[in-house]
Write an enzyme that holds these catalytic residues in place. Sequence first.
Site, mmCIF file in Angstrom:
data_model
loop_
_atom_site.group_PDB
_atom_site.id
_atom_site.type_symbol
_atom_site.label_atom_id
_atom_site.label_comp_id
_atom_site.label_asym_id
_atom_site.label_seq_id
_atom_site.Cartn_x
_atom_site.Cartn_y
_atom_site.Cartn_z
ATOM 1 C CB ILE A 148 68.184 8.220 24.745
ATOM 2 C CG1 ILE A 148 69.223 7.109 24.543
ATOM 3 C CG2 ILE A 148 68.513 9.049 25.983
ATOM 4 C CD1 ILE A 148 70.632 7.625 24.292
ATOM 5 C CG ASP A 149 64.735 3.089 23.835
ATOM 6 O OD1 ASP A 149 63.583 3.567 23.936
ATOM 7 O OD2 ASP A 149 65.213 2.278 24.653
ATOM 8 C CG HIS A 160 68.617 10.537 30.979
ATOM 9 N ND1 HIS A 160 69.036 9.354 31.531
ATOM 10 C CD2 HIS A 160 68.519 11.408 32.025
ATOM 11 C CE1 HIS A 160 69.174 9.500 32.850
ATOM 12 N NE2 HIS A 160 68.866 10.729 33.165
ATOM 13 C CB CYS A 200 68.673 24.070 16.491
ATOM 14 S SG CYS A 200 69.702 25.551 16.480
HETATM 15 ZN ZN LIG Z 1 68.480 26.854 15.019
#
Ligand SMILES: [Zn+2]
Length: 258
Positions: free
Chosen positions: A110-111, A128, A136
């Site tokens: 995830i880096d 991942h 969002c």
């Molecule tokens: Zn939003």
Amino acid sequence: MIPPAEHFGQEGPQLSHYLRRATKILIFTGAGISTASGIPDFRGPDGVWKRRQPVYYDDFMRLEAARVEHWDYKLEGWAGFRDAQPNATHAAIVKLEHAGKLLAVVTQNIDGLHSRAGTSPGKLVELHGTNSSIECQTCGRRSDPQPHFETFRKTRQPPKCECGGFLKPATISFGQNLRMADIQHAEDFASKADLVVALGSTLSVYPAANIPLIAAAKGAPYVIINRGQTEHDGLPEVTLRLEGDVGDIFPSAVAESL
Ligand SMILES: [Zn+2]
């Protein structure tokens, strides 16, 4: 040029042979390739989960206190991720791409370091998710993490989107499903590869660890490089198993093969 045996390890020339012959290489990566960039292996003996309780996705969506805890945890690691630089392994993968031999990179990391090293977005599947953007949870809009972390540091208020949705680093949380589109992309790539190389993964987290097996099932040679045991060790699908640090083995084999 044949490099000195002690530099390569006795299996090294064999790896470069597979790399040289292949034209559609699938690279599968895990935490072991990023430790040289200073990214801690969060599942290792000194991993963060020895100190903190993970925040589950349902709780994040339900409870303000869980959102504060998650943002606090992510803030703690943020400077390290933001400032980390790709290392020789990430660069070697980019060299394979420039040589026209890379089909795709499927990563558990995830880096964001593959992307920072220069791997093309269309050839990268981050199963991942990534710490390199904020997402969002309602409208899916993505944004740069830095201003959100600065605001959270000052206010301790978990940030919200203009649409009112909760913002969260774009990593897959505990209890959150992987994105179907990402799994589909990874499986499509795996079914087309003519070589699959797993780098720095214990191959113990599913469904991610299925990806190299899909390629192997289609007949691609399967090479594993990792320091320490993996869950695929001993499987008949594995063509070549190299024990040791990926950074000591893989970049020099790539250089030898090109
Ligand atoms: Zn939003």
